[in-house]
Design an enzyme around this catalytic site. Structure first.
Site, PDB file in Angstrom:
ATOM      1  CG  MET A   1      -1.924  -0.929   0.695  1.00 55.37           C
ATOM      2  SD  MET A   1      -3.422  -1.170   2.285  1.00 55.37           S
ATOM      3  CE  MET A   1      -1.868  -1.781   3.545  1.00 55.37           C
ATOM      4  CG  LEU A   2       1.898   3.509  -4.475  1.00 50.99           C
ATOM      5  CD1 LEU A   2       1.133   4.116  -4.768  1.00 50.99           C
ATOM      6  CD2 LEU A   2       2.786   3.623  -3.791  1.00 50.99           C
ATOM      7  CB  CYS A  83      -3.122   2.852  -8.259  1.00 53.96           C
ATOM      8  SG  CYS A  83      -3.262   4.335  -7.945  1.00 53.96           S
ATOM      9  CG  ASN A 194      -8.315  -6.065  -2.183  1.00 57.87           C
ATOM     10  OD1 ASN A 194      -8.494  -5.438  -2.602  1.00 57.87           O
ATOM     11  ND2 ASN A 194      -8.249  -6.146  -1.033  1.00 57.87           N
ATOM     12  N   GLY A 195     -11.121  -6.332  -0.650  1.00 60.62           N
ATOM     13  CA  GLY A 195     -12.540  -4.951  -0.387  1.00 60.62           C
ATOM     14  C   GLY A 195     -13.108  -5.061   0.822  1.00 60.62           C
ATOM     15  N   GLY A 196     -13.087  -4.353   1.837  1.00 64.41           N
ATOM     16  CA  GLY A 196     -13.964  -4.436   2.784  1.00 64.41           C
ATOM     17  C   GLY A 196     -13.935  -5.620   4.081  1.00 64.41           C
ATOM     18  NE  ARG A 217      -9.344   0.754   3.362  1.00 64.64           N
ATOM     19  CZ  ARG A 217     -10.405   1.032   2.360  1.00 64.64           C
ATOM     20  NH1 ARG A 217     -10.832   2.112   1.955  1.00 64.64           N
ATOM     21  NH2 ARG A 217     -12.070  -0.008   1.469  1.00 64.64           N
TER      22      ARG A 217
HETATM   23  C1  LIG Z   1      -3.273   4.138   1.750  1.00 66.18           C
HETATM   24  C2  LIG Z   1      -3.416   2.850   0.766  1.00 66.18           C
HETATM   25  C3  LIG Z   1      -2.385   2.978  -0.686  1.00 66.18           C
HETATM   26  C4  LIG Z   1      -2.782   2.069  -1.499  1.00 66.18           C
HETATM   27  N1  LIG Z   1      -1.463   1.215  -2.480  1.00 66.18           N
HETATM   28  C5  LIG Z   1      -2.215   0.195  -2.831  1.00 66.18           C
HETATM   29  C6  LIG Z   1      -0.949   0.034  -4.343  1.00 66.18           C
HETATM   30  O1  LIG Z   1      -0.004   0.466  -3.775  1.00 66.18           O
HETATM   31  N2  LIG Z   1      -1.155  -1.230  -5.148  1.00 66.18           N
HETATM   32  C7  LIG Z   1      -2.926  -2.161  -5.046  1.00 66.18           C
HETATM   33  O2  LIG Z   1      -2.921  -2.634  -5.365  1.00 66.18           O
HETATM   34  N3  LIG Z   1      -3.830  -1.329  -3.943  1.00 66.18           N
HETATM   35  C8  LIG Z   1      -3.219  -0.543  -2.892  1.00 66.18           C
HETATM   36  N4  LIG Z   1      -4.520  -0.011  -2.797  1.00 66.18           N
HETATM   37  C9  LIG Z   1      -4.974  -0.566  -2.168  1.00 66.18           C
HETATM   38  C10 LIG Z   1      -5.589  -1.903  -1.128  1.00 66.18           C
HETATM   39  O3  LIG Z   1      -3.980  -2.619  -1.747  1.00 66.18           O
HETATM   40  C11 LIG Z   1      -7.393  -2.211  -1.582  1.00 66.18           C
HETATM   41  O4  LIG Z   1      -7.079  -2.474  -2.327  1.00 66.18           O
HETATM   42  C12 LIG Z   1      -7.705  -1.098  -0.979  1.00 66.18           C
HETATM   43  O5  LIG Z   1      -7.676  -0.888   0.252  1.00 66.18           O
HETATM   44  C13 LIG Z   1      -9.085  -2.016  -0.894  1.00 66.18           C
HETATM   45  O6  LIG Z   1      -9.536  -3.356  -0.086  1.00 66.18           O
HETATM   46  P1  LIG Z   1      -9.693  -3.494   2.131  1.00 66.18           P
HETATM   47  O7  LIG Z   1     -10.523  -2.621   1.788  1.00 66.18           O
HETATM   48  O8  LIG Z   1      -9.145  -4.937   2.382  1.00 66.18           O
HETATM   49  O9  LIG Z   1      -8.469  -2.377   1.794  1.00 66.18           O
HETATM   50  C14 LIG Z   1      -4.147   0.656  -1.217  1.00 66.18           C
HETATM   51  C15 LIG Z   1      -4.811   1.579  -0.317  1.00 66.18           C
HETATM   52  C16 LIG Z   1      -4.357   2.036   0.452  1.00 66.18           C
HETATM   53  C17 LIG Z   1      -5.295   2.705   2.131  1.00 66.18           C
END
Ligand SMILES: Cc1cc2nc3c(=O)[nH]c(=O)nc-3n(C[C@H](O)[C@H](O)[C@H](O)COP(=O)(O)O)c2cc1C
Length: 312
Positions: A1-2, A83, A194-196, A217
């Site tokens: 996560m960037l 992204c 993925n997601g949530g 997250r």
């Molecule tokens: C701060 C931040 C940076 C992220 N950077 C990337 C990234 O570099 N590559 C990527 O595929 N997804 C990135 N994501 C998205 C997450 O990988 C993920 O797809 C998204 O948060 C949904 O999943 P979650 O609900 O489990 O967080 C980033 C999310 C956040 C919050």
């Protein structure tokens, strides 16, 4: 996560789960080919299995970067197609590429030819008005024809205009059904949802429909949710022990890195959520937040923070 995860974060998460697949943040082909390659690619041996995520849309450059990833010892090369940030769109990579399946297929094919590692894709269920299931299915089919076998699907669409990256992770509704349907329509391919997803109960439920679950997250903010992954999802007897033991096992790395001038905070910022929901969590966070950034802060700050949390 960037901007969030890095190799210190992955090293720490690996102490909590031995088997979870870990991913780097997205690294663009431009950064790798024209920047400080080692800074972007170096990782700790302990991180395995770890995937390198690339961002780009030039097949030849992606192939070169995939080769670098293989040389560096990564276990998987993943292409970011999810992204939505403006910076990413002007560089023509990330989610906007979902509108160009033929180009993405070329990228996948070029990467596959240049490495023996699995080449995987991470994408959304759609972008802008292009959000119908048939289009998504054709996208997956086109990438599969180019040799992609594993699809990590963030189960919401992205709006490329008008929403910030953060809003694009919250506003468009989650549509898990689209991912289940992909799995039903392409049973020979691997789909990671993925997601949530917030905990292992939810992950376990998803695994009745799909092959894998990616947690972003919540794993960052509340890393202890990974503690039961090995036992519950990988059938292993391994367990990380207690949160205190994890920090004790992290300590040699902290000492080594601080001794070579790495600011303590670069490591401790990933640890703030370790005691989430536990007695002492606030003292832990506060001690690290108030002290880890001070000049000369070293491993003793982490030890002090740990001593403020009851052991049990
Ligand atoms: C701060 C931040 C940076 C992220 N950077 C990337 C990234 O570099 N590559 C990527 O595929 N997804 C990135 N994501 C998205 C997450 O990988 C993920 O797809 C998204 O948060 C949904 O999943 P979650 O609900 O489990 O967080 C980033 C999310 C956040 C919050």
């Amino acid at each position: 996560m960037l901007d969030w995860s890095d190799r210190y974060c992955r090293y720490f998460h690996r102490l909590i789960s031995r088997h979870t697949q870990l991913y780097t943040e997205m690294v663009t082909t431009g950064a790798l080919l024209h920047g400080d390659t080692a800074r972007f690619l170096d990782f700790f041996e302990e991180e395995h299995p770890v995937a390198l995520q690339l961002g780009g849309s030039n097949p030849e450059e992606l192939a070169q970067c995939a080769r670098l990833g293989q040389q560096w010892g990564y276990d998987e090369i993943n292409l970011n197609l999810g992204c939505p940030s403006d910076r990413v769109q002007s560089g023509r990579f990330g989610a906007c590429l979902m509108a160009e399946p033929a180009l993405v297929a070329e990228c996948i094919a070029a990467m596959r030819e240049s490495v023996s590692l699995p080449v995987t894709a991470k994408h959304r269920i759609g972008i802008d008005e292009l959000d119908g299931y048939q289009r998504l299915a054709r996208f997956v089919e086109t990438l599969a024809e180019a040799g992609c076998r594993t699809f990590i699907v963030h189960a919401r669409k992205a709006w490329l205009q008008g929403l910030s990256p953060r809003e694009n992770r919250e506003v468009p509704p989650l549509r898990y059904e689209s991912v289940y349907r992909l799995k039903r329509d392409f049973p020979h391919l691997e789909f990671v949802l993925n997601g949530g997803v917030l905990n292992l109960d939810q992950a376990g439920k998803q695994l009745q429909q799909v092959d894998g679950v990616m947690i972003g997250r919540e794993a960052y903010h509340n890393p202890w949710i990974l503690a039961e992954v090995d036992r519950r999802l990988f059938g292993s007897t391994a367990h990380p022990g207690s949160r205190h033991q994890v920090i004790e096992r992290l300590m040699p790395l902290v000492e080594r890195e601080c001794a070579r001038g790495v600011p303590l905070k670069r490591i401790t910022r990933h640890l703030l959520g370790l005691f989430h929901g536990q007695p002492g969590a606030k003292r832990w966070r506060r001690h690290l937040s108030e002290n880890a950034h001070l000049p000369g802060a070293g491993p003793e700050v982490l030890e002090q923070a740990l001593s403020l949390v009851p052991r049990h």
